[in-house]
Enzyme design. Structure first.
Site, PDB file in Angstrom:
ATOM      1  N   ARG A 181       9.604 -24.117   4.806  1.00 50.75           N
ATOM      2  CA  ARG A 181       9.150 -24.386   5.780  1.00 50.75           C
ATOM      3  C   ARG A 181       7.608 -25.115   6.045  1.00 50.75           C
ATOM      4  NH1 ARG A 181       9.047 -17.530   5.346  1.00 50.75           N
ATOM      5  NH2 ARG A 181      10.351 -17.603   5.274  1.00 50.75           N
TER       6      ARG A 181
ATOM      7  N   GLY B  33       1.251  -1.324   0.197  1.00 47.15           N
ATOM      8  CA  GLY B  33      -0.341  -0.300  -0.333  1.00 47.15           C
ATOM      9  C   GLY B  33       0.827   1.060  -0.011  1.00 47.15           C
TER      10      GLY B  33
END
Lengths: 667, 246
Positions: free
Chosen positions: A338, A46
Site C-alpha cells: 500500500r 475490545g
C-alpha cells in the site's frame, strides 16, 4: 523517570509464548469475580477481550460511544483475515506469516509480538467458526482462502466483502452472552474522558453519559484501552466519523508513552474527494488491484484536457497511457504494498497528470480484465469469433461476480459506471500503525493500564499488510490479553473494591468537568469542524504521504497556532446535561490538536524513510524509500511532559534475531 | 440546488416534538445526504441555533448507526443503501424533503432524529449467540464441512446491520425481519443447531416483551432493508419457532 522494559520472554522465538504462559501468574476462579476490569471500546479487540475476560470470571464493564458494540468501526473492514492454517497446502506456516508481517512492516515491529500473533492466528479461525461466523466456503464445504498484497501464499479467510462485520458480530454475540449473564455491564453511548490513577496504578475512569451528559466515576483493578486508531487527525480518512484518539491521548497525558505516531497507512485505493463539504473518504478494497490496472495519461496535454472534461479516458489510446506501477515495479506491478502504491500515485498527480478536476485522482481500469475474462468465457462456452460486445458482456459478468458490491458502492457515490469507464481513485488515510506503547503483556508504561488492537503500536511496524488488522485485534482480545492480564491481577486478589470517593477521582472528575464547562461557556466564533478541517489540511499537506524537514517544522508551528486559536475562539452550542454532539466533537478535536503536533515531531525526528513514513531527504537514486537501520531501528516512545513539543523520546531498540534486516524491493 | 427541509425537532423523550422548516442553498448533487445535514448544522451553529441531532458513524453503509425516515421512507428514496450512502442527486432543485426519526413505540426518541434502539440489544442478548467459550480450544475450523449453499444463505442473513429500517417501514412496527436474520444465520449452520430451540423461543419472547408489533406479511421490511435481507428468513423463523414450541 519511567524506563522502557519490553518484557520479552527468554527462549527461542517459537517457544517464547508457550514457555511464558506456563510460568505466568494465574488468578483463582473464586477470586476473579472480585476483580473488576474496565474495557474501553468494543471493536474486534475490545469486544473479544470483554467477552473472554467475562468468561474467565472477571467482572467486566465495557464502554462504547455508539449505541451498540456492533457499531464499532471494525465492522467496516472488507477484505479478510490472515491465518497461517496452510489449508491451501501452499507452504504457509507460522514462520512465513511472521516473516511476511515483519518484512511488510519494513522491519520496525517487535519480533516476539509478531511471532505470537502468527502463532495464535489459526486459533482465531477455529474460534470464529465455532461462534457461527459464516466464512466463505468452497463446494466441498471447506473454508475458502484468497490472496492479498505483499505475500506469496493464500492465507486470507473472508466473508464476502464484509469480513470485519462478521468477525465483529461474532465478538458481539460472545459479549451478548456475557451481558445476559450479568458478567459484562455494558455502557452504550458513554465516552471515557480520563483515566484515574491511584498510587501510580490505573484504577478507574471518568466517563460521560452521552445521552444525559452526566459525569460518572467507574473504578476497576485494571483498565483496557481498545479504542482504535487516530486516522481522523487528518479530518478526512476512511475511519468512522466518531473514531477518535481521546482515550489513547488522555492516558498518554497520564503517563502512557505514545509510540511511532508518524507510522500511518495511506491506502492507495479510495474514492477521491469531490468538494469542501466532504465528511469522509470511502475505501475500495485492495482486492480490486488483482484485476484493475492503474494509470494516468502519458501526455500532460491529455491530462489537462481530462481535468477540464474535454476528453474521456476511453478516448486515450493505449500507447498514450502510463501504467506507472507496472512501469516502475515490473515484478509486483499493480500489487505492490500500500505505501509504495500510494506514493507512486501522488508522484504522478503532483507532476500534473491527475485525472479529475482537482488533479488528485488516478485511474483504476478494468477494461483489460473484462476483455481477458470475456475471451476466456467465450472459449469455455464454445463461442467462436465472439464479437467485442459479447466478450465485454461475458467479462463484465465475471467482474460483477467478484467485485459487484464494490462497483455498486462506487457508482452510488460517483455516479459513473465503472464497468464502462475506469474508476477514479486516490490515496487516503486508513490505518495507524503507531499508538500507545505496550510491552509483551500489552501493558502500557502505567501499571494496570493495557492497550490492545489498533490503539497500540506493536505488530505492524511502519506499514501494515492487508487482512492483518482483524487478525491482530482478535489475537489481542481473545488470546493474548486474557492470559497476560492475570499475571498483573494476581497481586490484586486482596485489594478489594476500589473506592470512587478518593481525592484522585475528585481531581480527575474536576478536570473533566472544567474542560466541558469551558467549551460550553466559551461562546467563540468558529465551529469545532472548522478547526478540525484546518488541522486536517496541515496534516495532509505537510505530514502526509511525503514529508520533509521544512514542511514538518512549519506543520508544528501551524498546529500550535490552530490549537491556540481553538482554545480562544471555539464555539460549542447547547448545554452540558443533554445529548450534545458538538460538545463530544470538541473534546476529541482538542486531543487531535495535540496528537497532531507529536505526530509531526515524531516524523521530524525519524530521519529515514520506512514503510508509510516517507522523508523526501532520504530516498534512493531511483526515488524509493531509504531506511537507516544503523540509526533508526528503534521504536520511538514519547513521554508527555506538558506540551507535545516538549515530549521526551525513549528508544526501544529493535533486535532482529530471527529475520535478517534487508531492503524491501518490489521491482 | 436549493431545498426546503422539514425536520422533526424534539428536545428530549418528554418533549412533544414538531416539524420545523429550514432552507438550504447551493447544495451540490455530489454531496451525500448527511453531508447536506452537516452543512445545515454548521450554519445553525454559526447562527447560535442548536444543531439537529442525528445518529451516524461509519458513513459507508455498514455500521447501522444512521437511520432517518426521509419523505416517508426508511433511508430515503434509493434502494439497497443506508441514509449515509444516499446522495443529493436523488433530489432536484426546489424539492421539499421531510426528515423524521424512525418511528416505533419500541424506539423512543432521544433527541430530534436520534432514537433509542436498546430493544434490539436486549433481543440479541436473549439468544443471539452460540454458547461456546472464546478459548480457541475448539475443534479445527475445517472439521465440520458446511454446504456452500447453506453457508451463503447464512451469510446473507448475517449481513443485517441492525439499523431498524425494517421496524420503521412496517405498519405494525414488527421486528420480525431483524430477529429472523439472526435466527436464520444460526439455524442454517450445524454449530447453531445445538441450542436452536431455546434461541428462537427466547429471542421471540424478548421481541414481544419489547412491544414490537406482529408480522402480517406486507413485505415492506424487505423492500426498505438496506442489505436486502430476504423475507424468506421470516418464513424460516416461523418454522423454527413452530418446531421449538410443539
Amino acid at each position: 523517570m519511567t524506563t522502557l522494559n519490553s518484557r520479552i520472554p527468554e527462549g527461542p522465538i517459537k517457544d517464547k509464548w508457550t514457555l511464558y504462559k506456563d510460568k505466568i501468574n494465574l488468578v483463582n476462579p473464586a477470586n476473579k469475580r472480585n476483580i473488576d476490569i474496565i474495557v474501553i471500546g468494543t471493536g474486534l479487540a475490545g469486544g473479544s477481550a470483554a467477552a473472554t475476560l467475562a468468561e474467565l470470571g472477571y467482572s467486566v464493564k465495557a464502554f462504547a460511544y455508539q449505541d451498540s458494540p456492533r457499531r464499532a468501526h471494525s465492522i467496516a473492514a472488507q477484505g479478510g483475515i490472515n491465518a497461517s492454517k496452510n489449508y491451501m497446502g501452499d507452504g504457509d506456516s507460522n514462520y512465513r506469516l511472521f516473516y511476511d508481517t515483519v518484512k511488510g512492516g519494513d522491519y520496525r515491529s517487535r519480533e516476539a509480538n509478531v511471532y505470537r500473533l502468527a502463532e495464535v492466528s489459526g486459533n482465531i479461525i477455529d474460534q470464529c467458526v465455532a461462534q457461527g461466523v459464516p466464512f466463505a466456503r468452497d463446494y466441498g464445504g471447506l473454508l475458502d482462502n484468497r490472496s492479498f498484497g505483499g505475500v506469496l501464499v493464500s492465507r486470507t479467510f473472508y466473508a464476502k466483502g464484509q469480513t470485519g462485520q462478521q468477525l465483529l458480530l461474532g465478538a458481539y454475540s460472545a459479549m451478548n452472552r456475557q451481558i445476559a449473564r450479568g458478567k459484562i455491564e455494558m455502557f452504550n453511548r458513554h465516552e471515557m474522558l480520563d483515566v484515574v490513577k491511584i498510587d501510580g496504578k490505573a484504577r478507574g475512569i471518568i466517563a460521560r453519559d452521552l445521552i444525559t451528559g452526566e459525569i460518572e466515576r467507574h473504578s476497576a483493578h485494571a483498565v483496557v484501552i481498545a479504542t482504535g486508531g487516530y486516522g481522523n487527525v487528518y479530518f478526512l480518512s476512511t475511519n468512522a466519523m466518531g473514531s477518535n484518539a481521546t482515550a489513547a491521548w488522555k492516558i498518554h497525558k497520564k503517563g502512557a508513552f505514545f509510540a511511532n505516531p508518524c507510522f500511518t497507512q495511506i491506502h492507495p485505493t479510495c474514492i477521491p474527494r469531490s468538494g469542501d463539504y466532504q465528511s469522509k473518504l470511502t475505501l475500495m478494497s485492495e482486492s480490486l488491484r488483482n484485476d484493475g490496472r492503474i494509470w494516468v495519461p502519458a501526455k500532460i496535454e491529455d491530462a489537462q484536457a481530462i481535468q477540464q472534461k474535454k476528453l474521456k479516458p476511453i478516448q486515450i489510446a493505449e500507447e498514450n497511457r502510463d501504467y506507472f506501477l507496472e512501469r516502475r515495479y515490473p515484478a509486483f506491478g499493480n500489487l505492490v504494498p500500500r505505501d509504495v502504491a500510494s506514493r507512486a500515485a501522488k508522484e504522478r498527480c503532483d507532476a500534473g497528470f491527475g485525472v479529475n478536476a482537482t488533479g488528485e485522482a488516478v485511474y483504476l481500469d478494468f477494461a483489460a480484465a473484462i476483455k481477458r475474462y470475456g475471451t476466456e468465457q467465450a472459449k469455455i462456452h464454445g463461442i467462436n469469433n465472439a464479437s467485442t460486445e459479447k466478450i465485454t458482456e461475458l467479462g463484465a459478468a465475471v467482474i460483477e461476480e467478484k467485485y459487484g458490491n464494490l462497483f455498486q458502492m462506487y457508482e452510488k457515490i460517483i455516479d459513473e459506471n465503472p464497468y464502462k469507464t475506469p474508476m477514479m481513485i486516490y490515496p487516503a488515510t486508513h490505518y495507524t500503525m503507531g499508538g500507545v506503547w505496550v510491552d509483551y503483556n500489552l501493558m502500557t508504561t502505567v501499571p494496570g493500564l493495557y492497550c490492545i488492537g489498533e490503539a497500540n503500536f506493536s505488530d505492524h511496524g511502519a506499514n501494515r499488510l492487508g487482512a492483518s488488522a482483524l487478525m491482530q485485534g482478535l489475537a489481542d482480545g481473545y488470546f493474548v490479553l486474557p492470559y497476560t492480564i492475570g499475571d498483573y491481577l494476581a497481586d490484586d486478589i486482596r485489594t478489594g473494591k476500589i473506592k470512587i470517593d478518593s481525592p484522585e477521582f475528585d481531581e480527575a472528575e474536576k478536570s473533566v468537568k472544567d474542560q466541558l464547562n469551558f467549551f460550553i461557556n466559551n461562546k467563540g466564533t468558529h465551529t469545532v469542524d472548522y478547526y478540525h478541517k484546518r488541522l486536517g489540511q496541515v496534516m495532509w499537506d505537510k505530514v502526509g504521504m511525503a514529508r520533509n524537514e521544512k514542511g514538518l517544522k512549519e506543520a508544528i508551528t501551524e498546529i500550535q497556532e490552530i490549537r491556540e486559536d481553538f482554545w480562544k475562539n471555539v464555539k460549542v452550542p447547547g448545554s452540558l446535561n443533554e445529548f450534545n454532539q458538538e460538545l463530544e466533537k470538541a473534546g476529541r478535536v482538542a486531543d487531535f490538536l495535540e496528537l497532531g503536533e507529536l505526530f509531526a515531531k515524531d516524523a521530524l525526528e525519524r530521519e529515514e524513510s520506512c514503510g508509510g513514513h516517507f522523508r523526501e531527504e532520504h530516498i534512493t537514486d531511483d526515488g524509493e524509500a531509504k531506511r537507516d537501520d544503523a540509526n533508526f531501528a528503534y521504536v520511538a516512545a514519547w513521554e508527555y511532559t506538558g506540551k507535545p513539543s516538549e515530549a521526551i523520546l525513549h528508544k526501544e531498540q529493535l533486535e532482529f534475531k530471527d529475520i535478517e534486516l534487508k531492503t524491501r524491493s518490489y521491482k | 440546488m436549493n431545498l426546503t427541509l422539514k425536520i422533526w425537532r424534539q428536545k428530549g423523550p418528554q418533549d412533544k416534538g414538531r416539524m420545523v422548516e429550514y432552507k438550504v442553498t447551493d447544495i451540490s448533487e455530489h454531496m451525500s445526504f448527511l453531508e447536506m445535514m452537516d452543512v445545515l448544522n454548521e450554519s445553525l451553529v454559526a447562527k447560535d441555533e442548536e444543531p439537529i441531532a442525528f445518529d451516524h458513524d461509519c458513513r459507508e453503509g455498514i455500521c447501522g448507526m444512521c437511520s432517518l425516515q426521509i419523505n416517508g421512507e426508511a433511508h430515503g428514496p434509493d434502494r439497497g443503501i443506508t441514509t449515509c450512502q444516499l446522495h443529493m442527486r436523488m433530489f432536484k432543485d426546489g424539492d421539499t424533503i421531510y426528515i423524521e426519526p424512525f418511528r416505533a413505540n419500541a424506539f423512543p426518541v432521544i433527541k430530534d432524529l436520534v432514537v433509542d434502539r436498546m430493544a434490539f440489544e436486549r433481543i440479541q442478548q436473549a439468544g443471539g449467540y452460540i454458547s461456546v467459550n472464546t478459548s480457541g480450544n475448539t475443534q479445527d475450523a475445517n472439521s465440520i464441512p458446511i454446504s456452500k449453499h447453506n453457508a451463503d444463505l447464512s451469510m446473507d442473513a448475517a449481513s443485517c446491520i441492525g439499523c431498524g429500517a425494517c421496524v420503521a417501514s412496517c405498519k405494525n412496527s414488527s421486528a420480525m425481519l431483524f430477529v429472523a436474520a439472526k435466527v436464520s444465520q444460526f439455524a442454517l449452520l450445524p454449530q447453531g443447531k445445538v441450542e436452536a430451540k431455546d434461541r428462537v423461543k427466547n429471542m421471540v419472547m424478548q421481541m414481544d416483551l419489547e412491544g414490537f408489533g406482529n408480522c402480517t406479511n406486507t413485505g415492506a421490511c424487505e423492500i426498505e432493508c438496506p442489505k436486502g435481507i430476504s423475507i424468506e428468513n421470516i418464513a424460516r423463523l416461523n418454522r423454527e419457532y413452530l418446531a421449538a414450541t410443539i
